[in-house]
Scaffold this active site. Structure first.
Site, PDB file in Angstrom:
ATOM      1  N   HIS A   1       0.835  -1.210   0.000  1.00  0.00           N
ATOM      2  CA  HIS A   1       0.000   0.000   0.000  1.00  0.00           C
ATOM      3  C   HIS A   1       0.869   1.258   0.000  1.00  0.00           C
ATOM      4  CE1 HIS A   1      -3.498   2.451   1.754  1.00  0.00           C
ATOM      5  NE2 HIS A   1      -2.450   3.212   2.034  1.00  0.00           N
ATOM      6  N   GLU A   2       1.854   1.301   0.900  1.00  0.00           N
ATOM      7  CA  GLU A   2       2.663   2.514   1.038  1.00  0.00           C
ATOM      8  C   GLU A   2       3.636   2.680  -0.135  1.00  0.00           C
ATOM      9  OE1 GLU A   2       1.855   4.691   3.071  1.00  0.00           O
ATOM     10  OE2 GLU A   2       0.729   3.622   4.600  1.00  0.00           O
TER      11      GLU A   2
ATOM     12  N   HIS B   1       0.755   4.292  -2.866  1.00  0.00           N
ATOM     13  CA  HIS B   1       1.009   5.738  -2.874  1.00  0.00           C
ATOM     14  C   HIS B   1       2.237   6.102  -3.709  1.00  0.00           C
ATOM     15  CE1 HIS B   1      -2.175   6.418  -0.108  1.00  0.00           C
ATOM     16  NE2 HIS B   1      -1.581   5.893   0.943  1.00  0.00           N
TER      17      HIS B   1
ATOM     18  N   GLU C   1      -6.545   6.706  -0.893  1.00  0.00           N
ATOM     19  CA  GLU C   1      -6.393   5.530  -0.024  1.00  0.00           C
ATOM     20  C   GLU C   1      -6.981   4.292  -0.701  1.00  0.00           C
ATOM     21  OE1 GLU C   1      -4.516   5.394   2.498  1.00  0.00           O
ATOM     22  OE2 GLU C   1      -4.165   7.540   2.593  1.00  0.00           O
TER      23      GLU C   1
END
Length: 710
Positions: free
Chosen positions: A451-452, A456, A510
């Protein structure tokens, strides 16, 4: 106006789930100089507490002082205070539960959910406590708040939720401005972008004469002699929709706190490990002293280049989730130590990223020209001050820094692993409980890592960077994989992702990052990097268990998410949960029996609600559905296609009557308290720094804050 049907939905958790943020072995391993560096940044982080409180609600700072005045008057001896106040055991416990949740959220609105929470004890309990402690009574009078401010705003129920003031909600990013409109806020945001005046450390006030003041957080009451970020001017004509209205820049918002913070940052700089850290602290001090966000951006560039420090820090006005316009940021501060062993796995993920990104469902046209390999570390948190502690972070949020300099990813190890004993796990079927409990920590670490870094960390905003200059071929625009036609929208000069997509941009981003995690966690070579399996696709081995648990966890979160949707305002209160709800809807719409919700129904009420996923179809049906949704999210973001993005996201996060009237009551009935963390304090004595930890109890939580002296 709606009445509040049931105030019990706003009651503080009883008992709250309190867990310690354990860090002592990692802190003890630091050198004396590293401990001093950590101590001063930790102090700076906590000195911003009152800034956060003022960003939450008008009454939060007064309630904070009230709680600490009660503690101090009886030196933390709550039974003695109980006797003096003449209240019952239950009333005291209810108040302490409220105080604990308040301190854990840095205010009286949930840091995760943005809805107000209220004490379970009656108002008479607060009155009795105030009467027993004159200083506490004085605090309420000085703060100009009544005991009623602790409780539900029955005359204005919309103010139980944070949001735009003209929609009836509360936002102290727009203080004393009940009639400021969303249109006015957005017009001023556009004006500020034209003037290259960044908004993160500001609040916006509408004056009685219809003009506006931009309150800039700074330790000085005036702009520096050379002028602020927008030059020497401090008063501007707004023009356009606000023709004949003026915007005045007012320095010195939170002046006392920012001055103290700047001093602690300078002291940290004296103990920096290298010149880059020292320069970073200098830029922080300049930013917090003068209010310059240009200086803050310089600090962030230096921070990105400070690779692999033993003590990792980041501090300032960072995340914009709680501003309804999604441009003004909450104060937060992080101090943590690197966990070298867990960091090795994340570094392998960074190394593998260039081979993983092409597996995502878009062409190179929608990806950065070169992947800037970031620092990705697993951290053990000493201090995280703000309205809540995340499990992972990917910053800075400034897109120009991300594309030109890079970014950092961190996974917060002692936050990920923190658990309360005998924690219930709703919405997981008994048949899945063993595999879920055995693998949820590992699945969450994989999800956070992808995810990070690859969520992103991916994507290119197609933009006209300045008049007539583009970062793509405008004469031969790329084909959109969604429409198979050349793109027709892109970012104009001065526009940013959040300025174009506005209030829903945080949740949308997100969601995009979560979808990347769901898609790429299906790649067994990534699971192998984290130590699960041997890289071959095997849904029946350990890697398959971790993958299945990751999908179960996302589905479960999607069900739990409807707690954070308010049926009266029909508004989502939490960015991540809104995103997870849309991903669950993607699972359910995938077809072929991939996902379903099972429940018993009696007299129109659901019970025993659980999620059901076909493990054998994750790699085919599940991944395909997620990637189709992800592709749209990504392309609409990259091309500034606000209309298509808004339509898609509103459809995917729409809560229909079945979810609202059947599922949500069952979710509220079975909801579990969100964790609050008791954090240690650092104390300097004769040039040495000691760590003081506290019991994970309500009393320990209050004591930890009382001894911070902020």
């Amino acid at each position: 106006m709606h009445e509040i049907d049931d105030q019990s939905q706003y009651f503080a958790d009883a008992p709250p789930t309190i867990v310690p943020l354990l860090v002592k072995p990692h802190f003890d391993a630091l050198t004396d100089e590293q401990k001093l560096y950590a101590h001063h940044v930790s102090r700076a982080a906590f000195l911003g507490t009152r800034v956060v409180l003022r960003q939450v609600s008008p009454e939060s700072e007064g309630i904070f002082d009230f709680i600490l005045a009660l503690h101090d008057a009886y030196h933390g001896n709550w039974p003695n205070l109980q006797k003096a106040a003449g209240i019952t055991d239950q009333a005291l416990q209810d108040f302490l539960s409220y105080a604990t949740q308040f301190l854990g959220n840095a205010g009286n609105y949930k840091g995760f959910g943005d809805s107000k929470f209220i004490p379970r004890c009656p108002q008479e309990t607060i009155d009795a406590l105030a009467s027993a402690v004159p200083k506490a009574e004085e605090v309420l009078e000085k703060s100009n708040i009544s005991v009623a401010a602790f409780y539900a705003t029955t005359e204005h129920p919309e103010q139980m939720h944070l949001g735009f003031p003209d929609k009836g909600h509360l936002s102290t990013y727009y203080p004393d401005s009940p009639d400021i409109t969303q249109d006015e806020i957005e017009h001023i945001s556009d004006f500020m972008a034209e003037k290259k005046l960044l908004p993160e450390n500001t609040r916006l006030k509408k004056t009685e004469d219809g003009n506006f003041q931009l309150l800039i957080a700074s330790g000085l009451a005036k702009p520096p002699p050379e002028g602020g970020d927008a030059g020497p001017e401090t008063v501007f004509d707004l023009g356009g929709k606000l023709d004949r209205k003026k915007l005045e820049l007012v320095y010195g918002d939170h002046i006392e706190e920012l001055a103290k913070i700047a001093l602690q940052i300078k002291k940290a700089g004296l103990n920096a490990a290298n010149d880059r850290q020292k320069q970073m602290m200098d830029e922080y001090a300049k930013s917090f002293g003068s209010g310059s966000l240009n200086a803050f951006k310089e600090s962030q560039k230096l921070w990105v280049k400070d690779i692999g420090p033993m003590v990792e820090t980041n501090i300032g006005f960072i995340e914009t989730y709680r501003d309804p316009a999604n441009v003004r940021a909450e104060w937060e501060g992080l101090v943590a130590m690197v966990n070298k062993e867990r960091t090795q796995a994340f570094q392998k993920l960074v190394d593998a990223a260039p081979s993983m990104i092409p597996k995502l469902p878009w062409s190179r046209d929608f990806e950065k020209d070169t992947f800037q390999a970031p620092d990705f570390t697993s951290l053990e948190v000493l201090t995280f001050n703000g309205s809540g502690i995340p499990a992972g972070i990917n910053i800075p949020n400034y897109n120009d820094i991300r594309q030109e300099v890079g970014f950092k990813n961190v996974s917060l190890g002692n936050v990920l692993s923190a658990k309360a004993p005998n924690e219930p796990i709703p919405f997981i079927h008994p048949r899945d409980l063993d595999v879920y409990q055995a693998n949820r920590d590992q699945a969450f670490e994989v999800q956070v890592g992808i995810h990070e870094l690859l969520g992103h960390g991916t994507g290119k905003l197609l933009q006209e960077t300045e008049q007539g200059k583009y970062n793509f071929d405008i004469s031969n625009p790329p084909l959109s994989p969604v429409t198979n036609k050349p793109i027709t929208t892109y970012y104009k000069p001065g526009q940013t992702w959040s300025s174009v997509f506005g209030g829903f941009s945080a949740s949308y981003e997100e969601c995009r990052a979560e979808c990347v995690a769901m898609a790429l966690s299906c790649d067994f070579s990534i699971l192998d990097i984290f130590g699960f399996g041997d890289g071959s696709a095997d849904m029946h081995g350990k890697a398959g268990d971790v993958l299945y648990t990751g999908y179960l966890s996302m589905a479960r979160a999607g069900v739990a998410a409807v707690e954070f949707w308010d049926p009266q305002s029909r508004k989502w209160g939490q960015a991540h949960m809104q995103a997870r709800f849309s991903i669950l809807k993607t699972f359910l719409a995938a077809g072929e029996g991939f996902a379903a919700l099972d429940a018993a129904e009696e007299d129109g009420h659901l019970s025993d609600l659980t999620v059901r996923l076909d493990r054998a179809k994750i790699l085919t049906v599940g991944r395909k559905a997620v990637e189709a949704y992800l592709q749209k999210l990504h392309v609409f973001k990259c091309t500034a296609d606000y209309e298509a993005g808004k339509k898609l996201y509103e459809e995917m996060t729409h809560v229909d009557e079945w979810w609202a009237t059947k599922v949500r009551p069952e979710v509220l009935r079975r909801k579990t308290p969100r964790k609050v963390f008791v954090q240690a304090n650092t104390v300097e004595k004769n040039g040495k720094v000691e760590l003081k930890e506290y019991e994970p109890t309500c009393e320990g939580m209050v004591q930890s804050w009382a001894e911070r002296g902020v």
